[in-house]
Motif scaffolding. Structure first.
Motif, mmCIF file in Angstrom:
data_model
loop_
_atom_site.group_PDB
_atom_site.id
_atom_site.type_symbol
_atom_site.label_atom_id
_atom_site.label_comp_id
_atom_site.label_asym_id
_atom_site.label_seq_id
_atom_site.Cartn_x
_atom_site.Cartn_y
_atom_site.Cartn_z
ATOM 1 N N MET A 168 0.844 -1.171 0.000
ATOM 2 C CA MET A 168 0.000 0.000 0.000
ATOM 3 C C MET A 168 0.891 1.236 0.000
ATOM 4 S SD MET A 168 -3.100 1.007 2.538
ATOM 5 C CE MET A 168 -3.983 -0.424 1.981
ATOM 6 N N LEU A 169 0.476 2.240 -0.723
ATOM 7 C CA LEU A 169 1.182 3.515 -0.788
ATOM 8 C C LEU A 169 0.394 4.532 0.016
ATOM 9 C CD1 LEU A 169 3.315 5.430 -2.070
ATOM 10 C CD2 LEU A 169 1.726 5.688 -4.006
ATOM 11 N N GLU A 170 1.070 5.192 0.940
ATOM 12 C CA GLU A 170 0.437 6.288 1.684
ATOM 13 C C GLU A 170 1.195 7.556 1.366
ATOM 14 O OE1 GLU A 170 -1.115 7.642 6.099
ATOM 15 O OE2 GLU A 170 0.528 6.207 5.978
ATOM 16 N N LEU A 171 0.485 8.533 0.825
ATOM 17 C CA LEU A 171 1.087 9.806 0.456
ATOM 18 C C LEU A 171 0.768 10.847 1.532
ATOM 19 C CD1 LEU A 171 0.119 9.664 -3.307
ATOM 20 C CD2 LEU A 171 2.347 9.141 -2.274
ATOM 21 N N ALA A 172 1.776 11.615 1.921
ATOM 22 C CA ALA A 172 1.648 12.632 2.965
ATOM 23 C C ALA A 172 1.126 12.029 4.273
ATOM 24 C CB ALA A 172 0.777 13.792 2.497
ATOM 25 N N PRO A 173 1.816 11.016 4.818
ATOM 26 C CA PRO A 173 1.315 10.320 6.006
ATOM 27 C C PRO A 173 1.409 11.120 7.298
ATOM 28 C CG PRO A 173 3.485 9.519 5.455
ATOM 29 C CD PRO A 173 3.066 10.437 4.337
ATOM 30 N N GLY A 174 2.184 12.201 7.295
ATOM 31 C CA GLY A 174 2.262 13.026 8.493
ATOM 32 C C GLY A 174 2.665 12.246 9.729
ATOM 33 N N THR B 209 -3.489 -3.927 8.240
ATOM 34 C CA THR B 209 -4.112 -4.791 7.237
ATOM 35 C C THR B 209 -3.271 -4.991 5.986
ATOM 36 O OG1 THR B 209 -5.326 -2.919 6.330
ATOM 37 C CG2 THR B 209 -6.456 -4.253 8.001
ATOM 38 N N ALA B 210 -2.371 -4.078 5.694
ATOM 39 C CA ALA B 210 -1.555 -4.184 4.483
ATOM 40 C C ALA B 210 -0.333 -5.070 4.736
ATOM 41 C CB ALA B 210 -1.092 -2.797 4.043
ATOM 42 N N ARG B 211 0.102 -5.784 3.701
ATOM 43 C CA ARG B 211 1.345 -6.568 3.817
ATOM 44 C C ARG B 211 2.523 -5.639 4.072
ATOM 45 N NH1 ARG B 211 -0.951 -8.796 -0.666
ATOM 46 N NH2 ARG B 211 0.499 -7.708 -2.030
ATOM 47 N N SER B 212 2.498 -4.490 3.407
ATOM 48 C CA SER B 212 3.545 -3.490 3.612
ATOM 49 C C SER B 212 2.977 -2.128 3.247
ATOM 50 C CB SER B 212 4.783 -3.797 2.755
ATOM 51 O OG SER B 212 4.465 -3.660 1.383
ATOM 52 N N VAL B 213 3.579 -1.094 3.802
ATOM 53 C CA VAL B 213 3.180 0.286 3.527
ATOM 54 C C VAL B 213 4.430 1.045 3.113
ATOM 55 C CG1 VAL B 213 2.244 2.428 4.501
ATOM 56 C CG2 VAL B 213 1.286 0.211 5.215
#
Length: 169
Positions: A1-7, A18-22
């Motif tokens: 999973m890609l999280e943009l601007a995770p702060g 829930t994601a295998r990787s972030v």
């Protein structure tokens, strides 16, 4: 999973469950440090990338992309390119989700004045009295949906009864 601007990692915590990787991409070294600390041992499942989201290019494809309380900070002239980057980062059939605040006085801090319609700048005041001018756009649902479509992102854009705008697809 890609999280943009995770702060600070409020959403990273939930995604990592829930994601295998972030893969978390943020421009701020300080925010990445706070996020990593919040994640504790679970930070081992997160790959942190320090990069300007307007210059960053994905080096791989992701099953999903998430950005929370970020799209309102994207300047008008950069929105299409940002959405294209999101699209380029997704595997065929990949999913996208975003959430942000709606344009209403009760969706921001009591001492933050919403920008005038047509303006994309608002002043944010910190508890210590410092004030910063930040980009703040409140995207009409249909415009945001249309601009997503231009980037091959088939999304539904909607609002909750109060406070939030979200998109998924």
């Amino acid at each position: 999973m890609l999280e943009l601007a995770p702060g600070t990692g409020i959403w990273t915590e939930r995604l990592a469950r829930t994601a295998r990787s972030v893969t978390a991409v943020d421009a701020s070294v300080e925010m990445i440090a706070i996020n990593r600390e919040r994640m504790g041992e679970a930070a081992a499942t997160v790959s942190y990338v320090q990069a300007d989201l307007f210059a960053w290019e994905p080096t791989r494809r992701f099953d999903a992309a998430v950005f929370c309380f970020w799209i309102s900070h994207v300047p008008r002239e950069r929105l299409d390119a940002f959405l294209q980057t999101v699209s380029d980062a997704l595997e065929t059939g990949g999913r996208v989700f975003f959430v942000d605040g709606r344009r209403q006085p009760s969706s921001t801090a009591i001492d933050h004045d919403l920008p005038d319609p047509g303006s994309e700048v608002m002043t944010r005041r910190l508890n210590d009295g410092r004030a910063y001018r930040v980009v703040k756009n409140f995207w009409p649902n249909e415009e945001l949906k249309s601009r997503c479509r231009r980037s091959r992102l088939d999304v539904t854009v909607a609002e909750t009864a109060t406070y939030f705008q979200y998109g998924y697809g």
